[in-house]
Design an enzyme around this catalytic site. Structure first.
Site, PDB file in Angstrom:
ATOM      1  N   ASP A 338     -13.470   1.270 -23.153  1.00 14.68           N
ATOM      2  CA  ASP A 338     -14.330   2.298 -23.744  1.00 14.68           C
ATOM      3  C   ASP A 338     -15.716   1.669 -23.899  1.00 14.68           C
ATOM      4  O   ASP A 338     -15.897   0.462 -23.789  1.00 14.68           O
ATOM      5  CB  ASP A 338     -13.761   2.795 -25.084  1.00 14.68           C
TER       6      ASP A 338
HETATM    7  C1  BGC Z   1     -15.981   7.608 -26.092  1.00 12.19           C
HETATM    8  C2  BGC Z   1     -15.301   7.858 -24.767  1.00 12.19           C
HETATM    9  C3  BGC Z   1     -16.336   8.288 -23.764  1.00 12.19           C
HETATM   10  C4  BGC Z   1     -17.401   7.208 -23.654  1.00 12.19           C
HETATM   11  C5  BGC Z   1     -18.476   7.520 -22.642  1.00 12.19           C
HETATM   12  C6  BGC Z   1     -17.161   6.676 -25.976  1.00 12.19           C
HETATM   13  O1  BGC Z   1     -17.865   6.682 -27.159  1.00 12.19           O
HETATM   14  O2  BGC Z   1     -15.053   7.062 -27.003  1.00 12.19           O
HETATM   15  O3  BGC Z   1     -14.336   8.845 -24.925  1.00 12.19           O
HETATM   16  O4  BGC Z   1     -15.715   8.515 -22.535  1.00 12.19           O
HETATM   17  O5  BGC Z   1     -18.024   7.055 -24.930  1.00 12.19           O
HETATM   18  O6  BGC Z   1     -19.309   8.516 -23.080  1.00 12.19           O
END
Ligand code: BGC
Length: 823
Positions: A338
């Site tokens: 993530d």
């Molecule tokens: C989120 C993810 C997301 C990523 C990219 C993160 O803060 O937890 O779900 O895909 O950001 O935007």
């Protein structure tokens, strides 16, 4: 060339001198906000939105982007180097420099002002904004024919920037589909697969390679901030619906990322939170949905989560990412982190986290130093690079296939149909619904005029429009009472005008909803008298970065006051009152359900919200959705509430790069007793049980028949006939629960093991649903044996219309214990 934000901003300002000052002021505000967020440790992926909101595109249209990569692309000056797509992958990897290898196992970073040095983008020549508003890109190595691929959110549809400074006449909207919880509430994998297909068509059309969805963490408690992005409190339903999304999206030749692996069930301190969970609960509840999604969906990628499990960051955990995911479940794709998750890039790559997103200079330095010092074998990087190259080889970018045109009309039609199928009719006294077309309706509640299509954060979509309930009902031929509507519209317009526009990172954060309009004396009663029926909408918003505050579960004081007035007026005038719940997760309903005649959970139903709500209210759609999460009387009734949200560990400040947050942990002392498993076991009263949902028609369940599969011990064929015994066509979701014999491992009173949905049955029509059951459906995880165990004895199979409305039972005999190995 790297298209730095600063560079793009200068280009933009040069072209548009008259906008310079406004832009600078805005940019300064955003910078301040971004710094604040990052310093306070609150971000980080909001920075994605920040960049999206500020940047102008470096490259052209999606079509131009897609065609700019040639298959195996032989690029100038690369004549002698092996070419990706032509030469064996191992030769391509062998031709890479160390620095190229290190930069390939991470994204090309975020390039935003205000980012602290620790999370600055990796140095090197690469662009970030082929598709503005996407979440990240991988490194291109032109001399080896390796293109950059684009990753973008999210679970309710593609999230990209809808307008671009260099294409002022074009728009880049996407369809906002119903949120994940609404999709799961359809209990219909084939419908959800169609939604996935429609989502994936936009991913493909806009030049994105991997959609960062579906998200399938367990909804442990109604207060989870991202529940709307998740499917259910049950792992089987979560896993099967997630697999359907994956199949649908990937049918377009683009990838998915099943996220957030794993146990990322709350937002509080999410980047550091240590989830203390026992092995049995991990296997049966928190990993099981991922196991199903991986095996039945075959996603191209999996995204590890922010949190730790029992003291190890998931993105640094070889047991999770390699032993379980790859060796046991046979996942053959790529694992990405993530955004800015984890601490130690060396541990991450070593654990099998192939791609660090979005990528930082700090990670680059750390990996290079580890290689130098012999703490990291180059072969470990090579393994991840091979996974990345195999992913790239499948993408439309690499394949160079032309992108189809965006079809937002088709997307909207799918969104509307799916939204209707996911709505859940909680109650319908004296069959007040459906309403006859053409009725005059008094519409109460801000949410009747401003519907929430989804939650906030990366799970939100930039759609072109959202149809409000008032608009949808009017379009269906109902007549909203004029003066009440005018009051609401004027109030909302003036309240909204007072709010600063949500730009940059703000557009990403949870929103504070406008407080309920306090209607002047007499207006409620007059409006109800003028109308044939009253409708009251209650809405809730939540999103990434924080959980819902406990208060959010209950009706606010203004909401209670409004409800009481409208209910009294409706009772006095003999008019029905219909409540619409525009929510992404359960709210308290037990205390006020008697004040309304009907209750419909519309969820956050996507951009076609109003039309879909009208479809159900007027009977064009017979409701068939069922709750994928219990509506408890109080959120505190769930055992998970006891440790929520967790405790801060003292001393224990989160060290760099995110310093600011406190180290924290949460104890999942409830083990496997999550959601209905707990409440059915303790026989606690609930407002509306898991699996509940009414219809405008009725169904009769025939006998549940169970037969052993010939030649396959511990395998059974189960059938049940369902007949529509009412007056209108409708579909029924049948749930198959198992109750285990006493004596072995302790078990919940009920566990969902199979489910099925009939087709739309005409009155009098019947359909026989068939299920197969194997030993895994009876097994529990035994940590002592590190295996799935089936205890001997008599298992009871219960077919129900909900977890509390069990209509038919049958028995299954297991003669001797079975031990199912992990691989
Ligand atoms: C989120 C993810 C997301 C990523 C990219 C993160 O803060 O937890 O779900 O895909 O950001 O935007």
């Amino acid at each position: 060339m790297r298209a730095s934000l600063a560079h793009m901003k200068t280009r933009f300002l040069r072209r548009q001198p008259f906008r310079r000052q406004a832009f600078r002021q805005q940019a300064f505000r955003r910078q301040l906000l971004a710094c604040r967020m990052l310093l306070s440790g609150a971000v980080v992926s909001g920075a994605v939105a920040f960049v999206a909101a500020c940047s102008t595109p470096a490259a052209g249209t999606p079509a131009a982007t897609a065609s700019s990569s040639s298959k195996g692309g032989e690029l100038a000056g690369a004549a002698s180097a092996p070419q990706f797509g032509k030469s064996p992958i191992k030769d391509v990897i062998a031709a890479m420099t160390r620095d190229e290898k290190v930069r390939l196992v991470m994204g090309t970073g975020l390039d935003a002002p205000g980012l602290r040095p620790e999370i600055a983008a990796p140095a090197g020549p690469h662009s970030h904004s082929r598709v503005p508003g996407s979440a990240g890109e991988t490194l291109a190595i032109p001399r080896l024919g390796i293109p950059a691929i684009v990753l973008a959110d999210g679970p309710a549809g593609l999230r990209i920037q809808p307008k671009r400074e260099d294409s002022p006449d074009a728009t880049f909207y996407c369809t906002a589909f119903p949120v994940a919880t609404a999709l799961a509430a359809s209990w219909d994998p084939s419908l959800v697969e169609q939604v996935g297909k429609a989502m994936g068509a936009e991913v493909r059309a806009y030049g994105v390679d991997v959609l960062l969805a579906p998200a399938l963490n367990i909804q442990r408690l109604p207060l989870g901030g991202r529940n709307f992005e998740y499917f259910s409190e049950d792992p089987l339903l979560s896993g099967r619906i997630a697999a359907a999304v994956v199949r649908g999206v990937q049918a377009n030749g683009v990838g998915t990322s099943v996220k957030h692996f794993a146990a990322n069930n709350e937002e509080w301190n999410r980047r550091v939170l240590d989830v203390r969970v026992d092995e049995r609960a991990l296997r049966e509840i928190y990993l099981r949905g991922f196991e199903i999604a991986v095996q039945e969906g075959q996603p191209w990628t999996v995204m590890s989560s922010y949190n730790q499990i029992n003291g190890t960051y998931t993105s640094e955990d070889p047991r999770l990412l390699t032993s379980i995911l790859r060796s046991e479940w046979h996942f053959g794709g790529l694992v990405m982190s993530d955004w800015f998750a984890g601490r130690d890039p060396v541990a991450q790559v070593s654990a099998g986290n192939d791609l660090l997103m979005p990528g930082t200079e700090r990670q680059r330095q750390a990996l290079l130093a580890a290689l130098e010092q012999g703490r990291l074998e180059e072969s470990v990087l090579d393994r991840s690079i091979a996974n990345l190259l195999e992913l790239i080889a499948k993408t439309p970018t690499f394949r160079g296939e032309p992108a189809p045109a965006v079809d937002l009309k088709a997307g909207a039609a799918v969104a509307r149909a799916a939204a209707g199928q996911g709505m859940v009719l909680l109650k319908n006294d004296r069959a007040r619904l459906p309403l006859a077309k053409g009725l005059r309706l008094a519409l109460f509640g801000n949410g009747s005029y401003e519907v929430l299509s989804s939650g906030t954060g990366s799970g939100d979509v930039n759609e072109a429009y959202t149809v409000s309930t008032a608009e949808g009902l009017a379009a269906a031929g109902f007549a909203p009472t004029a003066s009440l509507s005018e009051h609401y519209r004027a109030y909302l317009a003036s309240e909204n005008a007072k709010r600063p526009p949500r730009v940059g990172i703000e557009a990403f954060l949870p929103i504070q909803l406008v407080s309920e309009l306090a209607l002047e004396a007499g207006l409620v009663e007059r409006s109800v008298r003028e109308a044939d029926a009253a409708v009251l909408t209650v809405r809730r918003s939540s999103g990434e970065f924080s959980d819902r505050p406990a208060d959010d579960f209950y009706l606010s004081v203004p909401e209670q006051a409004l409800l009481r007035r409208v209910s009294n007026a409706a009772r006095a005038a003999g008019k029905p009152l219909i409540a619409i719940l525009n929510v992404g997760s359960p709210i308290e309903t037990a205390s006020w359900r008697d004040q309304v005649d009907a209750m419909l959970v519309a969820w956050q139903p996507g951009q076609e919200a109003g039309h879909a709500i009208a479809d159900v209210l007027d009977g064009a759609v017979t409701p068939s959705g069922k709750l994928s999460m219990t509506f408890p009387r109080d959120w505190k009734d769930l055992p998970a509430a006891r440790g929520f949200p967790g405790k801060v560990l003292e001393p224990g400040v989160d060290p760099p790069p995110f310093g600011g947050a406190k180290a924290a942990e949460v104890d999942y002392a409830d083990g496997i007793q999550v959601g209905y498993r707990a409440l059915a076991t303790s026989k606690a009263a609930v407002a509306f049980p898991f699996g509940h949902g009414l219809s405008y028609t009725t169904f009769r369940y025939g006998a549940l028949s169970v037969a052993s599969q010939p030649g396959a011990p511990a395998h059974w064929n189960v059938t049940i006939a369902v007949t529509n015994t009412g007056k209108v066509p409708g579909a029924e979701v049948v749930q198959l629960y198992v109750s285990a014999p006493k004596g072995g491992l302790s078990k919940p009173a009920l566990e969902l093991r199979r489910f099925g949905k009939t087709r739309r049955l005409a009155p009098g029509e019947a359909e026989t649903l068939a299920f197969e059951l194997g030993p895994r459906e009876l097994a529990s995880f035994d940590p002592a044996a590190s295996a799935w165990l089936v205890d001997p004895g008599t298992y009871t199979l219960r077919a129900g219309a909900s977890s509390a409305d069990l209509r038919q039972t049958a028995a299954l005999q297991v003669a001797q214990a079975l031990n199912l190995p992990l691989r």
